[in-house]
Design an enzyme around this catalytic site. Structure first.
Site, PDB file in Angstrom:
ATOM      1  CB  SER A 130      14.642  72.002  18.820  1.00  0.00           C
ATOM      2  OG  SER A 130      14.072  71.988  20.123  1.00  0.00           O
ATOM      3  CE  LYS A 185      13.295  69.231  16.883  1.00  0.00           C
ATOM      4  NZ  LYS A 185      11.956  68.861  16.778  1.00  0.00           N
ATOM      5  CG  HIS A 188      16.197  67.826  20.635  1.00  0.00           C
ATOM      6  ND1 HIS A 188      14.833  68.061  20.641  1.00  0.00           N
ATOM      7  CD2 HIS A 188      16.758  68.897  21.228  1.00  0.00           C
ATOM      8  CE1 HIS A 188      14.590  69.217  21.227  1.00  0.00           C
ATOM      9  NE2 HIS A 188      15.750  69.743  21.587  1.00  0.00           N
ATOM     10  CG  ASN A 189      11.649  66.035  19.184  1.00  0.00           C
ATOM     11  OD1 ASN A 189      12.495  66.929  19.241  1.00  0.00           O
ATOM     12  ND2 ASN A 189      10.549  66.161  18.493  1.00  0.00           N
ATOM     13  CD  GLU A 192      10.797  68.190  23.586  1.00  0.00           C
ATOM     14  OE1 GLU A 192      11.634  68.645  22.782  1.00  0.00           O
ATOM     15  OE2 GLU A 192       9.577  68.203  23.349  1.00  0.00           O
TER      16      GLU A 192
HETATM   17  P1  NBP Z   1       1.683  72.010  11.338  1.00  0.00           P
HETATM   18  O1  NBP Z   1       2.476  70.792  11.600  1.00  0.00           O
HETATM   19  O2  NBP Z   1       0.385  72.178  12.029  1.00  0.00           O
HETATM   20  O3  NBP Z   1       1.415  72.078   9.743  1.00  0.00           O
HETATM   21  C1  NBP Z   1       0.597  73.057   9.188  1.00  0.00           C
HETATM   22  C2  NBP Z   1       1.156  73.490   7.847  1.00  0.00           C
HETATM   23  O4  NBP Z   1       1.237  72.367   6.959  1.00  0.00           O
HETATM   24  C3  NBP Z   1       0.236  74.514   7.181  1.00  0.00           C
HETATM   25  O5  NBP Z   1       1.028  75.469   6.517  1.00  0.00           O
HETATM   26  C4  NBP Z   1      -0.552  73.651   6.200  1.00  0.00           C
HETATM   27  O6  NBP Z   1      -1.054  74.365   5.117  1.00  0.00           O
HETATM   28  C5  NBP Z   1       0.555  72.724   5.741  1.00  0.00           C
HETATM   29  N1  NBP Z   1       0.065  71.543   5.014  1.00  0.00           N
HETATM   30  C6  NBP Z   1      -0.624  70.464   5.454  1.00  0.00           C
HETATM   31 BR1  NBP Z   1      -1.207  70.221   7.172  1.00  0.00          BR
HETATM   32  N2  NBP Z   1      -0.894  69.572   4.505  1.00  0.00           N
HETATM   33  C7  NBP Z   1      -0.354  70.108   3.388  1.00  0.00           C
HETATM   34  C8  NBP Z   1      -0.303  69.660   2.051  1.00  0.00           C
HETATM   35  N3  NBP Z   1      -0.802  68.469   1.695  1.00  0.00           N
HETATM   36  N4  NBP Z   1       0.309  70.446   1.151  1.00  0.00           N
HETATM   37  C9  NBP Z   1       0.826  71.631   1.505  1.00  0.00           C
HETATM   38  N5  NBP Z   1       0.817  72.114   2.768  1.00  0.00           N
HETATM   39  C10 NBP Z   1       0.227  71.361   3.697  1.00  0.00           C
HETATM   40  O7  NBP Z   1       2.555  73.334  11.557  1.00  0.00           O
HETATM   41  P2  NBP Z   1       3.640  73.676  12.687  1.00  0.00           P
HETATM   42  O8  NBP Z   1       3.178  73.335  14.049  1.00  0.00           O
HETATM   43  O9  NBP Z   1       4.050  75.083  12.369  1.00  0.00           O
HETATM   44  O10 NBP Z   1       4.851  72.692  12.347  1.00  0.00           O
HETATM   45  C11 NBP Z   1       5.489  72.678  11.082  1.00  0.00           C
HETATM   46  C12 NBP Z   1       6.535  71.575  11.073  1.00  0.00           C
HETATM   47  O11 NBP Z   1       7.514  71.881  12.082  1.00  0.00           O
HETATM   48  C13 NBP Z   1       5.977  70.204  11.415  1.00  0.00           C
HETATM   49  O12 NBP Z   1       6.650  69.227  10.673  1.00  0.00           O
HETATM   50  C14 NBP Z   1       6.299  70.044  12.884  1.00  0.00           C
HETATM   51  O13 NBP Z   1       6.442  68.693  13.275  1.00  0.00           O
HETATM   52  C15 NBP Z   1       7.646  70.790  12.974  1.00  0.00           C
HETATM   53  N6  NBP Z   1       7.963  71.329  14.294  1.00  0.00           N
HETATM   54  C16 NBP Z   1       6.995  71.877  15.066  1.00  0.00           C
HETATM   55  C17 NBP Z   1       7.331  72.416  16.312  1.00  0.00           C
HETATM   56  C18 NBP Z   1       6.274  73.047  17.185  1.00  0.00           C
HETATM   57  O14 NBP Z   1       6.605  73.402  18.337  1.00  0.00           O
HETATM   58  N7  NBP Z   1       5.059  73.215  16.698  1.00  0.00           N
HETATM   59  C19 NBP Z   1       8.657  72.400  16.729  1.00  0.00           C
HETATM   60  C20 NBP Z   1       9.630  71.875  15.898  1.00  0.00           C
HETATM   61  C21 NBP Z   1       9.273  71.333  14.676  1.00  0.00           C
HETATM   62  P3  NBP Z   1      -2.538  74.953   5.161  1.00  0.00           P
HETATM   63  O15 NBP Z   1      -2.441  76.280   5.847  1.00  0.00           O
HETATM   64  O16 NBP Z   1      -2.909  75.071   3.734  1.00  0.00           O
HETATM   65  O17 NBP Z   1      -3.408  73.969   5.920  1.00  0.00           O
END
Ligand code: NBP
Length: 477
Positions: A130, A185, A188-189, A192
């Site tokens: 988080s 987590k 936690h969400n 939130e």
């Molecule tokens: P995203 O949730 O937007 O995911 C994008 C990533 O997933 C890219 O690297 C993309 O690769 C990859 N991907 C996808 Br979509 N489909 C795929 C597949 N079939 N095979 C391989 N790679 C694949 O990114 P994020 O916002 O950085 O979040 C990442 C994780 O962290 C998520 O699970 C999210 O719930 C969690 N999270 C996010 C936050 C936040 O504030 N954003 C906070 C805490 C946790 P590509 O570049 O090839 O499309």
């Protein structure tokens, strides 16, 4: 090619890229990979000089670059994307390697992936992260779940180095087996969601109940951030409210569409509460409030048809002061419910979660970080088996002190026609929880009459049924 990276990360979108940089900033060699190879190249071009970061195009090369036992982390979209990544990586791993999913996975998926990886001798860790973009780079709150020994041996030093740190304590602690980290987590969400709904209701009451304008409300949130309410979400509420839209000159909050979106963790928390039989009213109402907000077209149509008092500021400064107490009391209730749910899940799944430690690791790095969490940690330090947070001396007293303004706020909101689902349901939970005898006896009587569902008596043991259709006598069954 670097052949001795200590940490592998795939998924270089916002979170993964910043986590990889964070690890490298601590001098730990990181091998990075992404499905779309151009993203890997761009990442190395932009950040490769920040630390020991090496990019790989294929999964084989990436996995092969890591020292053993390998520690690899996936930071991709939850759901099918995570399955695709796990399925692609596992065949390249050896027994003893550690595969970490840092996405927002459903804990049931994590349990399934943990069991499947174990068949290959691979240790699967489901880890809650988080703190959003900024936390991932500078220190998130980390909630690791899975097999303890490989976590302690290979992952803990890395996570403790990159996590946020409060008073010398890293905001990272082992949570429990299989899905425990992702479960915590999820809650936690959920918390939130409740925090943000309470903030939104406070804003609505200050604007439409008390009649303050947006800059004054921003100042109010800023001053609340100096009190027991001090928290990241209160702090950023002041920032969002103070922001003026460049195009129109209006407060930004007046030009953003009033339809809240959601990605699912709040809904999962509420669904799981129903399954466990835990009254989780604050978080659940917060999820429903987002759903109702999304019915924009229906709300616009209903606004011209359904009667109610016009929302116009009639409250005084005293109401604004009441609100601070109501917000604090409702926040205590939503945390009490969230912690009660974690306790129930821990019992049901055999996770043995240390609830005080969860409050400790949420004190920094994460979205719900708050001064208040120190109080929660103290409550569990004093009484590790605490049945409900509201019963801890500090919180029972705080609720007692807040209850009059809290009641005034809920009553006035109802009179004014301003919806306060989170405030109202929190107060109803408090009042329901503190009643030794409630009206459920009538529900049991009704169930017995129409469905012969039987009831128990408060004055003696046994199961009873009244022969409603017969002679009306009670029989023991
Ligand atoms: P995203 O949730 O937007 O995911 C994008 C990533 O997933 C890219 O690297 C993309 O690769 C990859 N991907 C996808 Br979509 N489909 C795929 C597949 N079939 N095979 C391989 N790679 C694949 O990114 P994020 O916002 O950085 O979040 C990442 C994780 O962290 C998520 O699970 C999210 O719930 C969690 N999270 C996010 C936050 C936040 O504030 N954003 C906070 C805490 C946790 P590509 O570049 O090839 O499309």
């Amino acid at each position: 090619m670097n052949s001795d990276s200590h940490f592998g990360l795939t998924g270089l979108a916002t979170m993964g890229a910043n986590l990889a940089r964070n690890v490298a900033h601590h001098g730990i060699p990181v091998a990075v990979h992404n499905r779309t190879t151009s993203r890997t190249q761009r990442f190395i071009d932009e950040h490769g000089a920040e630390g020991p970061l090496t990019g790989y195009e294929s999964v084989e090369e990436w996995v092969g670059s890591l020292g053993r036992p390998r520690v690899l982390m996936s930071m991709v979209q939850a759901g099918p994307a995570t399955d695709a990544v796990v399925d692609e990586i596992v065949p390249h791993l050896d027994a003893g390697d550690v595969l970490i999913d840092g996405g927002n996975a459903n804990f049931r998926d994590t349990q399934r992936r943990h069991a499947a990886a174990a068949e290959h001798g691979v240790h699967f860790l489901g880890v809650g992260v988080s703190g959003g973009e900024e936390g991932a780079l500078n220190g998130p709150s980390i909630m690791p779940g899975g097999d303890r020994k490989p976590y302690d041996q290979s992952v803990k030093p890395i996570f403790e180095a990159i996590a946020a740190n409060v008073d010398g304590t890293p905001c990272c602690t082992y949570v429990g087996p299989d899905g425990a980290g992702h479960y915590v987590k999820m809650v936690h969400n959920g918390i939130e969601y409740a925090d943000m709904q309470l903030i939104a209701e406070s804003y609505d009451l200050l604007r439409n109940g008390v009649g303050l304008d947006v800059p004054d409300i921003a100042a109010r949130f800023e001053s609340w951030n100096e009190s027991e309410l001090e928290s990241f979400l209160i702090e950023i509420s002041a920032r969002v409210l103070a922001k003026v839209d460049e195009a129109t000159g209006k407060p930004l909050v007046d030009v953003i569409l009033d339809a809240a979106e959601q990605k699912g963790t709040g809904r999962w928390t509420a669904q799981n509460a129903l399954e466990l039989g835990v009254p989780l009213t604050g978080i659940t109402e917060a999820v429903f409030a987002r759903t109702l907000s999304a019915l924009k077209a229906q709300r616009e149509a209903a606004a011209g048809r359904l009667a109610g008092p016009p929302a116009s500021g009639r409250g005084g400064e005293d109401l604004a002061e009441d609100l601070e107490h109501a917000l604090y009391a409702s926040k205590i209730v939503s945390y009490a419910q969230g912690f009660a749910q974690m306790a129930a899940a821990s019992e049901a799944e055999g996770w043995n979660i240390d609830l005080g430690s969860m409050a400790t690791i949420w004190r920094g790095g994460c979205i719900i970080r708050a001064r208040f969490l120190d109080r929660i940690r103290e409550a569990y330090d004093n009484e590790p088996k605490l049945g409900n947070l509201m019963l801890a001396e500090f919180f029972a007293t705080a609720l007692e002190e807040a209850q009059e303004p809290w009641r005034r706020i809920v009553a006035r909101a109802a009179e004014w026609g301003i919806p306060t689902p989170a405030f109202s349901s929190s107060l109803a939970y408090y009042d329901g929880y503190r009643r030794a005898r409630g009206p459920a006896s009538l529900i049991q009587g009704l169930r017995d009459l129409f469905g012969a569902h039987t009831y128990q008596r408060a004055d003696r043991e046994g199961t009873f049924h009244t022969q409603w259709g017969g002679d009306g006598r009670e029989v023991e069954v």
